[in-house]
Design a protein around this motif. Structure first.
Motif, PDB file in Angstrom:
ATOM      1  N   LEU A 192       6.487  17.089   5.729  1.00 44.86           N
ATOM      2  CA  LEU A 192       5.120  16.274   5.525  1.00 44.86           C
ATOM      3  C   LEU A 192       5.175  15.328   4.599  1.00 44.86           C
ATOM      4  CD1 LEU A 192       3.243  19.952   5.483  1.00 44.86           C
ATOM      5  CD2 LEU A 192       3.118  18.184   7.004  1.00 44.86           C
ATOM      6  N   ALA A 193       5.667  15.322   3.443  1.00 42.77           N
ATOM      7  CA  ALA A 193       5.476  14.258   2.509  1.00 42.77           C
ATOM      8  C   ALA A 193       6.270  12.941   2.944  1.00 42.77           C
ATOM      9  CB  ALA A 193       6.198  14.570   1.066  1.00 42.77           C
ATOM     10  N   ASN A 194       7.207  13.191   3.749  1.00 43.56           N
ATOM     11  CA  ASN A 194       7.935  11.936   4.081  1.00 43.56           C
ATOM     12  C   ASN A 194       7.082  11.272   5.472  1.00 43.56           C
ATOM     13  OD1 ASN A 194       9.975  11.870   2.456  1.00 43.56           O
ATOM     14  ND2 ASN A 194      11.198  13.099   3.410  1.00 43.56           N
ATOM     15  N   GLY A 195       5.955  12.033   6.047  1.00 47.16           N
ATOM     16  CA  GLY A 195       5.490  11.652   7.375  1.00 47.16           C
ATOM     17  C   GLY A 195       4.854  10.456   6.983  1.00 47.16           C
ATOM     18  N   GLY A 196       4.515   9.645   8.058  1.00 48.85           N
ATOM     19  CA  GLY A 196       3.732   8.438   7.784  1.00 48.85           C
ATOM     20  C   GLY A 196       4.572   7.200   7.771  1.00 48.85           C
ATOM     21  N   GLU A 197       4.029   6.114   7.368  1.00 46.35           N
ATOM     22  CA  GLU A 197       4.622   4.823   7.401  1.00 46.35           C
ATOM     23  C   GLU A 197       5.117   4.422   6.157  1.00 46.35           C
ATOM     24  OE1 GLU A 197       0.882   1.926   8.455  1.00 46.35           O
ATOM     25  OE2 GLU A 197       2.471   2.105   9.737  1.00 46.35           O
ATOM     26  N   TYR A 198       4.356   4.969   5.195  1.00 48.26           N
ATOM     27  CA  TYR A 198       4.395   4.276   3.606  1.00 48.26           C
ATOM     28  C   TYR A 198       5.577   5.043   2.765  1.00 48.26           C
ATOM     29  CZ  TYR A 198      -0.203   2.087   4.258  1.00 48.26           C
ATOM     30  OH  TYR A 198      -0.896   1.396   4.884  1.00 48.26           O
ATOM     31  N   GLY A 199       5.947   4.315   1.657  1.00 48.64           N
ATOM     32  CA  GLY A 199       7.040   4.955   0.642  1.00 48.64           C
ATOM     33  C   GLY A 199       6.956   4.421  -0.516  1.00 48.64           C
ATOM     34  N   LEU A 200       5.602   4.599  -1.103  1.00 46.44           N
ATOM     35  CA  LEU A 200       5.596   3.973  -2.336  1.00 46.44           C
ATOM     36  C   LEU A 200       5.937   5.046  -3.639  1.00 46.44           C
ATOM     37  CD1 LEU A 200       4.815   1.270  -4.040  1.00 46.44           C
ATOM     38  CD2 LEU A 200       2.368   2.176  -4.022  1.00 46.44           C
ATOM     39  N   ASN A 201       4.997   5.847  -3.774  1.00 46.08           N
ATOM     40  CA  ASN A 201       5.269   6.966  -4.728  1.00 46.08           C
ATOM     41  C   ASN A 201       4.992   8.567  -4.379  1.00 46.08           C
ATOM     42  OD1 ASN A 201       5.265   7.786  -7.483  1.00 46.08           O
ATOM     43  ND2 ASN A 201       2.843   8.339  -7.342  1.00 46.08           N
ATOM     44  N   GLY A 224       0.796  -1.044   0.045  1.00 42.60           N
ATOM     45  CA  GLY A 224      -0.019  -0.001  -0.064  1.00 42.60           C
ATOM     46  C   GLY A 224       0.859   1.291   0.109  1.00 42.60           C
ATOM     47  N   GLY A 225       0.126   2.264  -0.218  1.00 47.35           N
ATOM     48  CA  GLY A 225       0.989   3.705   0.013  1.00 47.35           C
ATOM     49  C   GLY A 225      -0.215   4.790   0.491  1.00 47.35           C
ATOM     50  N   LYS A 226       0.394   6.080   0.807  1.00 50.41           N
ATOM     51  CA  LYS A 226      -0.372   7.253   1.161  1.00 50.41           C
ATOM     52  C   LYS A 226       0.287   8.260   0.360  1.00 50.41           C
ATOM     53  CE  LYS A 226      -3.611   9.310   3.010  1.00 50.41           C
ATOM     54  NZ  LYS A 226      -5.031   9.097   2.824  1.00 50.41           N
ATOM     55  N   ASN A 227       0.411   8.303  -0.973  1.00 51.47           N
ATOM     56  CA  ASN A 227       1.251   8.975  -1.607  1.00 51.47           C
ATOM     57  C   ASN A 227       0.910  10.357  -1.652  1.00 51.47           C
ATOM     58  OD1 ASN A 227       2.386   6.317  -2.688  1.00 51.47           O
ATOM     59  ND2 ASN A 227       0.217   6.032  -3.520  1.00 51.47           N
ATOM     60  N   PRO A 228       2.054  11.219  -1.356  1.00 47.99           N
ATOM     61  CA  PRO A 228       2.000  12.727  -1.485  1.00 47.99           C
ATOM     62  C   PRO A 228       2.333  13.258  -2.713  1.00 47.99           C
ATOM     63  CG  PRO A 228       4.082  11.864  -0.630  1.00 47.99           C
ATOM     64  CD  PRO A 228       3.475  10.956  -1.150  1.00 47.99           C
ATOM     65  N   MET A 229       1.711  14.465  -3.002  1.00 48.44           N
ATOM     66  CA  MET A 229       2.195  15.355  -4.048  1.00 48.44           C
ATOM     67  C   MET A 229       2.485  16.717  -3.484  1.00 48.44           C
ATOM     68  SD  MET A 229      -0.049  16.938  -7.166  1.00 48.44           S
ATOM     69  CE  MET A 229      -0.209  15.737  -8.131  1.00 48.44           C
ATOM     70  N   ILE A 230       3.671  17.292  -3.950  1.00 48.16           N
ATOM     71  CA  ILE A 230       3.907  18.621  -3.488  1.00 48.16           C
ATOM     72  C   ILE A 230       4.036  19.541  -4.863  1.00 48.16           C
ATOM     73  CG2 ILE A 230       5.786  19.998  -2.710  1.00 48.16           C
ATOM     74  CD1 ILE A 230       6.970  17.486  -1.296  1.00 48.16           C
ATOM     75  N   VAL A 231       3.193  20.534  -4.626  1.00 48.17           N
ATOM     76  CA  VAL A 231       3.062  21.566  -5.406  1.00 48.17           C
ATOM     77  C   VAL A 231       4.165  22.422  -5.078  1.00 48.17           C
ATOM     78  CG1 VAL A 231       1.844  23.380  -6.703  1.00 48.17           C
ATOM     79  CG2 VAL A 231       0.744  21.219  -6.112  1.00 48.17           C
ATOM     80  N   LEU A 232       5.070  22.745  -6.073  1.00 46.36           N
ATOM     81  CA  LEU A 232       6.644  23.672  -5.544  1.00 46.36           C
ATOM     82  C   LEU A 232       5.939  25.202  -5.913  1.00 46.36           C
ATOM     83  CD1 LEU A 232       9.331  21.314  -6.866  1.00 46.36           C
ATOM     84  CD2 LEU A 232       8.527  21.987  -4.160  1.00 46.36           C
ATOM     85  N   PRO A 233       6.614  26.029  -5.478  1.00 47.59           N
ATOM     86  CA  PRO A 233       6.285  27.366  -5.721  1.00 47.59           C
ATOM     87  C   PRO A 233       6.449  27.853  -6.994  1.00 47.59           C
ATOM     88  CG  PRO A 233       7.773  27.459  -3.670  1.00 47.59           C
ATOM     89  CD  PRO A 233       7.709  25.920  -4.262  1.00 47.59           C
ATOM     90  N   SER A 234       7.333  27.102  -7.754  1.00 53.85           N
ATOM     91  CA  SER A 234       7.513  27.514  -9.112  1.00 53.85           C
ATOM     92  C   SER A 234       6.641  26.735 -10.080  1.00 53.85           C
ATOM     93  CB  SER A 234       8.981  26.912  -9.722  1.00 53.85           C
ATOM     94  OG  SER A 234       9.223  25.633  -9.569  1.00 53.85           O
ATOM     95  N   ALA A 235       5.622  26.051  -9.745  1.00 57.51           N
ATOM     96  CA  ALA A 235       4.874  25.211 -10.478  1.00 57.51           C
ATOM     97  C   ALA A 235       3.860  26.033 -11.213  1.00 57.51           C
ATOM     98  CB  ALA A 235       3.832  24.010  -9.722  1.00 57.51           C
ATOM     99  N   ASN A 236       3.355  25.538 -12.521  1.00 54.03           N
ATOM    100  CA  ASN A 236       2.541  26.425 -13.079  1.00 54.03           C
ATOM    101  C   ASN A 236       1.125  25.585 -12.502  1.00 54.03           C
ATOM    102  OD1 ASN A 236       0.156  26.164 -15.034  1.00 54.03           O
ATOM    103  ND2 ASN A 236       1.454  26.724 -16.709  1.00 54.03           N
TER     104      ASN A 236
END
Ligand code: NAD
Length: 524
Positions: free
Chosen positions: A414-423, A264-276
């Motif tokens: 925050l993205a590295n929080g939690g126990e999963y590490g899939l995507n 399983g996973g609890k996959n994060p997305m980070i929108v960076l300041p430079s993102a469109n």
């Protein structure tokens, strides 16, 4: 006649008794028991699937072991040809395959096509790389000129393959392809919800030229038939939940056989300041709601810079509200159904619990029984608190939560929080995103994509860190996991402990000099 041609297109008339009989004949079964499968598209029965007994699993292993001996002696060229034929057959038969995927899983046709493409990519990739990956390789011997070593990747034997319902074609066939390509046989248990599509894939393997006996199929409950496989297999390839994966790891450890566990996973997305922001919002929709979020690499939590939060929220929510839900065997719907009552209950409970713990529903938030029994709207939450189940726990459904962040350091933490590490997914300028990617604890990181930049790149390994699994599918790693590297060393002229005429002390002195010379020789 293909299933796709058997109009009118309702799930019950599409899967004709004749076609079900053809496919279920591939299951090894003598129990006389059957189990009815239900289509999530409309709640109608799909087929009576025979259930295998432990004796059937035993017989499957016996047949697979005999077949594997002959199969392991076939040439790589023969296997390559069969893989390329499989590639063509999957594309040729895509209409029937997509019908079956939709009928058994409820997903939209576009998401069903992703599976077709992934199987074709995988078949071509291993066909083209087989020789390079499996040919015996020379390695440096202990003493130059005196010792030579060759490493041969030997097949493990009979691989136990246990596949899930969410990507029922590709998680069955694409994981099996490198196993047979490496000279193994397989005993396979597809998920009880989606056996027909796995069987249709295996039928194509046989048409492509893989001998029938090297891919044995059994059917039944994971706790019974799955356990019987694990007790007999030389290697286990499992895709499913972390809870079941841990159980399988214990059983494999007790037998000292190795396994790959895609969990399983609890996959994060980070929108960076430079993102469109518009592109990131559009990408987030695909990343969160493909296969109604029932995808191991699906994004479930999105971190957005505080100063861009409102802009992203509006762009994302507007797109989500315009998604078309539907259950037809056509290309009209963006999103299909959840697979089962139990999936519907999990998603409903996660949303209810998040709201009870302070979250706000920005889009969706309810079931859609008017469309089908297990439909649930693509849902976006904000203000999810740590006490909510969906804060760190996998929903495996169409539920995404938005969180603002202050600094990029905060976002990485925050993205590295939690126990999963899939995507993980990062949106922004590639140079900035690449610098952050290696700090994310996940087996795959996609820049300006949700998951398919890595998942579709079958030359690259794919799998989880931490509680998301062990081992990797895809790439050279994905085939070498099914092999035992055997080292064959040849000694020439004199033994490793020196000529018999020399005293041990003299040989030690000579060897000391030799080692010092080798230390100064850059390529030794
Ligand atoms: P699950 O673990 O309940 O079942 C998966 C498979 O394992 C099924 O075929 C099932 O019959 C079998 N099984 C169940 N119990 C077993 C046992 N005790 N021994 C042997 N086999 C057993 O998983 P699920 O809930 O059906 O699938 C969803 C989960 O799978 C999610 O957590 C999802 O993230 C994960 N998943 C991961 C990937 C990946 O590549 N990492 C891909 C798809 C799904």
């Amino acid at each position: 006649m293909s299933v796709a041609e058997a109009a009118p297109k309702t799930t019950s008339s599409l899967v004709t008794p004749e076609r079900v009989a053809e496919l279920t004949a591939l299951i090894r079964t003598t129990s006389g028991e059957t189990r009815t499968t239900i289509s999530p598209m409309n709640g109608e029965p799909v087929a009576e699937i025979p259930v295998s007994s432990i004796a059937d699993v035993e017989a499957a292993f016996a047949a697979a072991r005999t077949a594997q001996e002959a199969w392991s002696k076939t040439s790589l060229r023969e296997r390559k040809k069969a893989l390329l034929r499989l590639h063509d057959l999957v594309l040729e038969h895509q209409d029937e395959l997509m019908d079956l995927i939709q009928i058994e899983s409820g997903k939209s046709r576009a998401h069903a096509f992703d599976e077709i493409a992934h199987v074709a990519l995988t078949a071509r990739f291993y066909a083209r790389r087989l020789k390079k990956q499996l040919k015996p390789k020379r390695r440096n011997g202990a003493l130059p000129l005196l010792t030579s070593v060759t490493v041969i990747p030997q097949p493990k034997g009979v691989v136990g393959l246990i596949s899930p319902w969410n990507y029922p074609l590709t998680m069955a066939v694409s994981d099996g392809i490198p196993a047979v390509a490496a000279g193994n046989a397989i005993v396979h248990k597809p998920d009880s919800q989606s056996p027909l599509i796995a069987l249709a894939g295996i039928e194509l393997m046989r048409k492509a030229g893989f001998p029938a006996e090297i891919w044995q199929v059994v059917s039944g409950a994971g706790s019974v038939v799955g356990t019987a496989i694990i007790e007999r297999a030389d290697y286990i390839c499992f895709t499913g939940s972390t809870a079941t994966g841990k159980l399988i790891a214990q059983q494999a450890a007790a037998r000292l056989v190795s396994c790959s566990l895609e969990l399983g996973g609890k996959n994060p997305m980070i929108v960076l300041p430079s993102a469109n922001i518009n592109k990131a919002a559009a990408g987030a929709v695909e990343a969160c709601f493909s296969s109604a979020g029932q995808l191991c690499v699906s994004i479930e939590r999105l971190y957005v810079p505080e100063e861009k939060y409102e802009e992203f929220k509006t762009a994302f929510v507007t797109r989500v509200e315009h998604l078309a839900l539907g259950a037809a065997l056509d290309w009209d719907a963006d999103i299909g159904s959840l697979v089962s009552q139990s999936q519907l209950e999990t998603v409903t409970a996660h949303v209810k619990d998040a709201v009870a713990n302070g979250a706000t529903v920005l889009a969706g938030g309810k079931g859609r029984p008017d469309l089908g029994p297990y439909f649930y709207e693509p849902t976006v939450l904000e203000g999810v608190t740590e006490s909510a189940e969906c804060f760190a726990g996998e929903t495996f459904g169409p539920l995404a939560s938005l969180y603002p962040y202050k600094t990029t350091e905060d976002a990485v933490a925050l993205a590295n929080g939690g126990e999963y590490g899939l995507n993980a997914s990062l949106w922004g300028k590639p140079r900035e995103a690449k610098a952050i990617a290696s700090r994310i604890k996940a087996g795959t990181v996609n820049i300006n994509e949700g998951f398919s930049a890595t998942f579709g790149s079958v030359d690259a390994p794919m799998g989880g860190m931490r509680q998301s699994g062990l081992g990797r599918r895809q790439g050279a790693e994905g085939i070498l996991r099914y092999t035992e590297p055997q080292s064959i060393g040849v000694q020439r002229l004199m033994p490793m402990n020196g000529p018999s005429a020399l005293q041990a002390r003299t040989w030690a002195k000579l060897l000391t000099v030799g080692l010092k010379v080798l230390r100064r020789t850059p390529r030794a």
